[in-house]
Design a protein around this motif. Structure first.
Motif, PDB file in Angstrom:
ATOM      1  N   ILE A  54       2.318  27.858  62.215  1.00 54.09           N
ATOM      2  CA  ILE A  54       1.034  28.540  62.034  1.00 54.09           C
ATOM      3  C   ILE A  54       1.150  29.616  60.959  1.00 54.09           C
ATOM      4  O   ILE A  54       0.292  29.727  60.087  1.00 54.09           O
ATOM      5  N   ASP A  55       2.219  30.413  60.994  1.00 54.48           N
ATOM      6  CA  ASP A  55       2.429  31.449  59.981  1.00 54.48           C
ATOM      7  C   ASP A  55       2.528  30.847  58.582  1.00 54.48           C
ATOM      8  O   ASP A  55       1.970  31.378  57.631  1.00 54.48           O
ATOM      9  N   PHE A  56       3.231  29.733  58.457  1.00 55.86           N
ATOM     10  CA  PHE A  56       3.373  29.056  57.168  1.00 55.86           C
ATOM     11  C   PHE A  56       2.000  28.630  56.638  1.00 55.86           C
ATOM     12  O   PHE A  56       1.668  28.860  55.479  1.00 55.86           O
ATOM     13  N   ILE A  57       1.194  28.029  57.498  1.00 49.45           N
ATOM     14  CA  ILE A  57      -0.132  27.563  57.085  1.00 49.45           C
ATOM     15  C   ILE A  57      -1.008  28.746  56.670  1.00 49.45           C
ATOM     16  O   ILE A  57      -1.697  28.690  55.654  1.00 49.45           O
ATOM     17  N   LEU A  58      -0.967  29.829  57.429  1.00 49.55           N
ATOM     18  CA  LEU A  58      -1.784  30.995  57.104  1.00 49.55           C
ATOM     19  C   LEU A  58      -1.365  31.616  55.771  1.00 49.55           C
ATOM     20  O   LEU A  58      -2.216  32.016  54.977  1.00 49.55           O
ATOM     21  N   LYS A  59      -0.071  31.690  55.512  1.00 49.27           N
ATOM     22  CA  LYS A  59       0.404  32.237  54.237  1.00 49.27           C
ATOM     23  C   LYS A  59      -0.072  31.377  53.073  1.00 49.27           C
ATOM     24  O   LYS A  59      -0.497  31.882  52.044  1.00 49.27           O
ATOM     25  N   ARG A  60       0.015  30.064  53.219  1.00 49.80           N
ATOM     26  CA  ARG A  60      -0.430  29.151  52.163  1.00 49.80           C
ATOM     27  C   ARG A  60      -1.940  29.288  51.938  1.00 49.80           C
ATOM     28  O   ARG A  60      -2.407  29.282  50.807  1.00 49.80           O
ATOM     29  N   THR A  61      -2.688  29.439  53.012  1.00 46.56           N
ATOM     30  CA  THR A  61      -4.134  29.585  52.907  1.00 46.56           C
ATOM     31  C   THR A  61      -4.487  30.870  52.174  1.00 46.56           C
ATOM     32  O   THR A  61      -5.347  30.875  51.303  1.00 46.56           O
ATOM     33  N   GLU A  62      -3.797  31.967  52.510  1.00 45.33           N
ATOM     34  CA  GLU A  62      -4.047  33.245  51.842  1.00 45.33           C
ATOM     35  C   GLU A  62      -3.748  33.141  50.349  1.00 45.33           C
ATOM     36  O   GLU A  62      -4.497  33.657  49.523  1.00 45.33           O
ATOM     37  N   MET A  63      -2.657  32.456  49.992  1.00 40.84           N
ATOM     38  CA  MET A  63      -2.297  32.302  48.590  1.00 40.84           C
ATOM     39  C   MET A  63      -3.374  31.510  47.859  1.00 40.84           C
ATOM     40  O   MET A  63      -3.753  31.844  46.742  1.00 40.84           O
ATOM     41  N   ASN A  64      -3.877  30.453  48.481  1.00 41.25           N
ATOM     42  CA  ASN A  64      -4.920  29.639  47.861  1.00 41.25           C
ATOM     43  C   ASN A  64      -6.207  30.439  47.693  1.00 41.25           C
ATOM     44  O   ASN A  64      -6.881  30.328  46.673  1.00 41.25           O
ATOM     45  N   LEU A  65      -6.545  31.257  48.682  1.00 44.17           N
ATOM     46  CA  LEU A  65      -7.753  32.072  48.571  1.00 44.17           C
ATOM     47  C   LEU A  65      -7.638  33.069  47.423  1.00 44.17           C
ATOM     48  O   LEU A  65      -8.595  33.304  46.695  1.00 44.17           O
ATOM     49  N   GLU A  66      -6.459  33.647  47.244  1.00 46.93           N
ATOM     50  CA  GLU A  66      -6.242  34.578  46.143  1.00 46.93           C
ATOM     51  C   GLU A  66      -6.412  33.885  44.805  1.00 46.93           C
ATOM     52  O   GLU A  66      -7.003  34.440  43.878  1.00 46.93           O
ATOM     53  N   CYS A  67      -5.942  32.657  44.682  1.00 46.62           N
ATOM     54  CA  CYS A  67      -6.097  31.898  43.431  1.00 46.62           C
ATOM     55  C   CYS A  67      -7.570  31.652  43.134  1.00 46.62           C
ATOM     56  O   CYS A  67      -8.009  31.792  41.997  1.00 46.62           O
ATOM     57  N   TYR A  68      -8.350  31.295  44.157  1.00 49.82           N
ATOM     58  CA  TYR A  68      -9.767  31.057  43.954  1.00 49.82           C
ATOM     59  C   TYR A  68     -10.503  32.339  43.591  1.00 49.82           C
ATOM     60  O   TYR A  68     -11.399  32.327  42.770  1.00 49.82           O
TER      61      TYR A  68
END
Length: 55
Positions: free
Chosen positions: A36-50
């Motif tokens: 879950i932590d891995f998925i949340l970190k990846r999601t946050e990184m993607n949101l920052e890119c957008y």
């Protein structure tokens, strides 16, 4: 592998790089919270890119 829909090689790569935390006991044991932590970190990184693209 099933939870992230990735192959065995990718899982071992993520474990070696420390991106997913695990416990090594007769093989690797990966707590659900680590996935879950891995998925949340990846999601946050993607949101920052957008967000950067929108600016």
């Amino acid at each position: 592998m099933e939870a992230l829909n990735i192959g065995r090689s990718k899982v071992y790569e993520l474990l070696r790089s420390g991106q997913i935390k695990s416990i090594k006991m007769k093989g690797y044991r990966i707590p659900k919270r680590a996935v879950i932590d891995f998925i949340l970190k990846r999601t946050e990184m993607n949101l920052e890119c957008y967000r950067d693209l929108a600016d």
